[in-house]
Design a protein around this motif. Sequence first.
Motif, PDB file in Angstrom:
ATOM      1  N   ASP A   1     -36.530  38.164   9.690  1.00  0.00           N
ATOM      2  CA  ASP A   1     -37.137  38.694   8.466  1.00  0.00           C
ATOM      3  C   ASP A   1     -38.625  38.379   8.393  1.00  0.00           C
ATOM      4  O   ASP A   1     -39.380  39.105   7.758  1.00  0.00           O
ATOM      5  CB  ASP A   1     -36.433  38.121   7.235  1.00  0.00           C
ATOM      6  N   ASN A   2     -39.056  37.292   9.040  1.00  0.00           N
ATOM      7  CA  ASN A   2     -40.465  36.899   8.952  1.00  0.00           C
ATOM      8  C   ASN A   2     -41.363  37.675   9.907  1.00  0.00           C
ATOM      9  O   ASN A   2     -42.533  37.366  10.040  1.00  0.00           O
ATOM     10  CB  ASN A   2     -40.619  35.388   9.170  1.00  0.00           C
ATOM     11  N   ASP A   3     -40.833  38.697  10.612  1.00  0.00           N
ATOM     12  CA  ASP A   3     -41.631  39.535  11.500  1.00  0.00           C
ATOM     13  C   ASP A   3     -42.422  40.579  10.713  1.00  0.00           C
ATOM     14  O   ASP A   3     -43.286  41.236  11.266  1.00  0.00           O
ATOM     15  CB  ASP A   3     -40.739  40.269  12.512  1.00  0.00           C
ATOM     16  N   ARG A   4     -42.110  40.753   9.433  1.00  0.00           N
ATOM     17  CA  ARG A   4     -42.757  41.805   8.633  1.00  0.00           C
ATOM     18  C   ARG A   4     -43.522  41.188   7.457  1.00  0.00           C
ATOM     19  O   ARG A   4     -43.172  40.139   6.944  1.00  0.00           O
ATOM     20  CB  ARG A   4     -41.710  42.772   8.103  1.00  0.00           C
TER      21      ARG A   4
ATOM     22  N   GLN B   1     -49.095  41.008  12.755  1.00  0.00           N
ATOM     23  CA  GLN B   1     -49.859  41.042  14.003  1.00  0.00           C
ATOM     24  C   GLN B   1     -49.092  40.291  15.097  1.00  0.00           C
ATOM     25  O   GLN B   1     -48.636  39.172  14.884  1.00  0.00           O
ATOM     26  CB  GLN B   1     -51.227  40.386  13.774  1.00  0.00           C
ATOM     27  N   GLY B   2     -48.928  40.939  16.250  1.00  0.00           N
ATOM     28  CA  GLY B   2     -48.259  40.301  17.373  1.00  0.00           C
ATOM     29  C   GLY B   2     -46.752  40.481  17.414  1.00  0.00           C
ATOM     30  O   GLY B   2     -46.086  40.039  18.334  1.00  0.00           O
ATOM     31  N   HIS B   3     -46.156  41.124  16.382  1.00  0.00           N
ATOM     32  CA  HIS B   3     -44.718  41.364  16.356  1.00  0.00           C
ATOM     33  C   HIS B   3     -44.463  42.865  16.472  1.00  0.00           C
ATOM     34  O   HIS B   3     -45.226  43.670  15.977  1.00  0.00           O
ATOM     35  CB  HIS B   3     -44.097  40.830  15.060  1.00  0.00           C
ATOM     36  N   SER B   4     -43.365  43.199  17.109  1.00  0.00           N
ATOM     37  CA  SER B   4     -43.055  44.604  17.334  1.00  0.00           C
ATOM     38  C   SER B   4     -41.544  44.770  17.426  1.00  0.00           C
ATOM     39  O   SER B   4     -40.819  43.829  17.723  1.00  0.00           O
ATOM     40  CB  SER B   4     -43.713  45.084  18.625  1.00  0.00           C
TER      41      SER B   4
END
Length: 162
Positions: free
Chosen positions: A3-6, A14-17
Amino acid sequence: MADNDRDNAGRFKQGHSIKSPGRPVGPSRAERLAEAIEPHIPEIVAKAIELAKLGDPASMKLVLERYAPIAKQDGERVIVEGFASAPTLELKAQAVMVAVATGQVTAEAGERLLRTLDAYARVVVADDHEKRLQALEAMRGAPKPITLDAGTGQPIDLEDLA
């Protein structure tokens, strides 16, 4: 995906996809194992054969399966009297059954022939349904379906192919 990727707006930080990083660089686990075993193969094979000679069932099975496998049966060529000249699928099937019953062909070959006849019958039925549907649509004045050439994308007149 955590959940903390957004961020608060739902966009990726930044840096997550969402995209996977893909296969790791370098040899796979199986490739590393094969490389480690490679120099020891002659000794392993010799030991498996030695154990098989001593009566170890697992070694016997391994050696026989790997080094003397059972040959696969070639397709049997059969001639069934009356098959080619039979005018209907039912009579062709009867010719196959008679050939099996009288021992002219094996039951396995007869089964394969009957499965082939079944597949052929399905094609005949599908073709008949297509022709009937086209005739009904022609009577109603419905537009004919358009088939496009896969290479050029241009329409093909299916009647030209017949």
